[in-house]
Design a protein around this motif. Sequence first.
Motif, PDB file in Angstrom:
ATOM      1  N   VAL A  44       0.839  -1.201   0.000  1.00  0.00           N
ATOM      2  CA  VAL A  44       0.000   0.000   0.000  1.00  0.00           C
ATOM      3  C   VAL A  44       0.872   1.248   0.000  1.00  0.00           C
ATOM      4  N   TYR A  45       1.910   1.254   0.841  1.00  0.00           N
ATOM      5  CA  TYR A  45       2.786   2.422   0.932  1.00  0.00           C
ATOM      6  C   TYR A  45       3.460   2.695  -0.419  1.00  0.00           C
ATOM      7  N   CYS A  46       4.022   1.667  -1.021  1.00  0.00           N
ATOM      8  CA  CYS A  46       4.715   1.846  -2.303  1.00  0.00           C
ATOM      9  C   CYS A  46       3.750   2.289  -3.403  1.00  0.00           C
ATOM     10  N   ALA A  47       2.548   1.721  -3.414  1.00  0.00           N
ATOM     11  CA  ALA A  47       1.570   2.079  -4.439  1.00  0.00           C
ATOM     12  C   ALA A  47       1.176   3.555  -4.351  1.00  0.00           C
ATOM     13  N   HIS A  48       1.127   4.095  -3.147  1.00  0.00           N
ATOM     14  CA  HIS A  48       0.676   5.481  -2.980  1.00  0.00           C
ATOM     15  C   HIS A  48       1.794   6.511  -2.957  1.00  0.00           C
ATOM     16  N   GLY A  60       5.022   5.802  -4.568  1.00  0.00           N
ATOM     17  CA  GLY A  60       5.940   5.592  -5.676  1.00  0.00           C
ATOM     18  C   GLY A  60       7.312   5.111  -5.239  1.00  0.00           C
ATOM     19  N   ALA A  61       7.496   4.907  -3.935  1.00  0.00           N
ATOM     20  CA  ALA A  61       8.773   4.404  -3.420  1.00  0.00           C
ATOM     21  C   ALA A  61       8.958   2.954  -3.844  1.00  0.00           C
ATOM     22  N   SER A  62      10.203   2.562  -4.022  1.00  0.00           N
ATOM     23  CA  SER A  62      10.487   1.170  -4.380  1.00  0.00           C
ATOM     24  C   SER A  62      10.502   0.309  -3.126  1.00  0.00           C
ATOM     25  N   THR A  90      13.826   0.629  -1.288  1.00  0.00           N
ATOM     26  CA  THR A  90      13.951   1.877  -0.537  1.00  0.00           C
ATOM     27  C   THR A  90      13.195   1.784   0.783  1.00  0.00           C
ATOM     28  N   VAL A  91      11.992   1.249   0.727  1.00  0.00           N
ATOM     29  CA  VAL A  91      11.180   1.090   1.933  1.00  0.00           C
ATOM     30  C   VAL A  91      11.824   0.081   2.876  1.00  0.00           C
ATOM     31  N   ALA A  92      12.328  -1.004   2.351  1.00  0.00           N
ATOM     32  CA  ALA A  92      12.975  -2.015   3.203  1.00  0.00           C
ATOM     33  C   ALA A  92      14.175  -1.430   3.932  1.00  0.00           C
ATOM     34  N   GLN A  93      14.972  -0.623   3.232  1.00  0.00           N
ATOM     35  CA  GLN A  93      16.140  -0.008   3.870  1.00  0.00           C
ATOM     36  C   GLN A  93      15.705   0.953   4.969  1.00  0.00           C
TER      37      GLN A  93
END
Length: 90
Positions: A15-19, A21-23, A26-29
Amino acid sequence: MEQTLRDHLFALRDVYCAHTGASSTTVAQAACGDWRFFDKVGDAPAASFRIRTYDRACQWFADHWPDAVSWPNDIPRPLRDAVTAEAGAA
């Protein structure tokens, strides 16, 4: 129980990436301190992670969640970190 927690993390990421645009990397890091976290945990269902990692990731998502996006109903949301909340209000 671990599969449920894994599902929570992947749902939050999706959900976070879809809204935003983060990869995923990037979110995992940012959320887990390991850019390959979702790849490692997703590719090997037997791969394990610590509850501390889950808590840290959920806290990161709660602190950075877009205001215009509803938090998934089936996932408990931690309170926003006071330091992050103050920074966002400034």
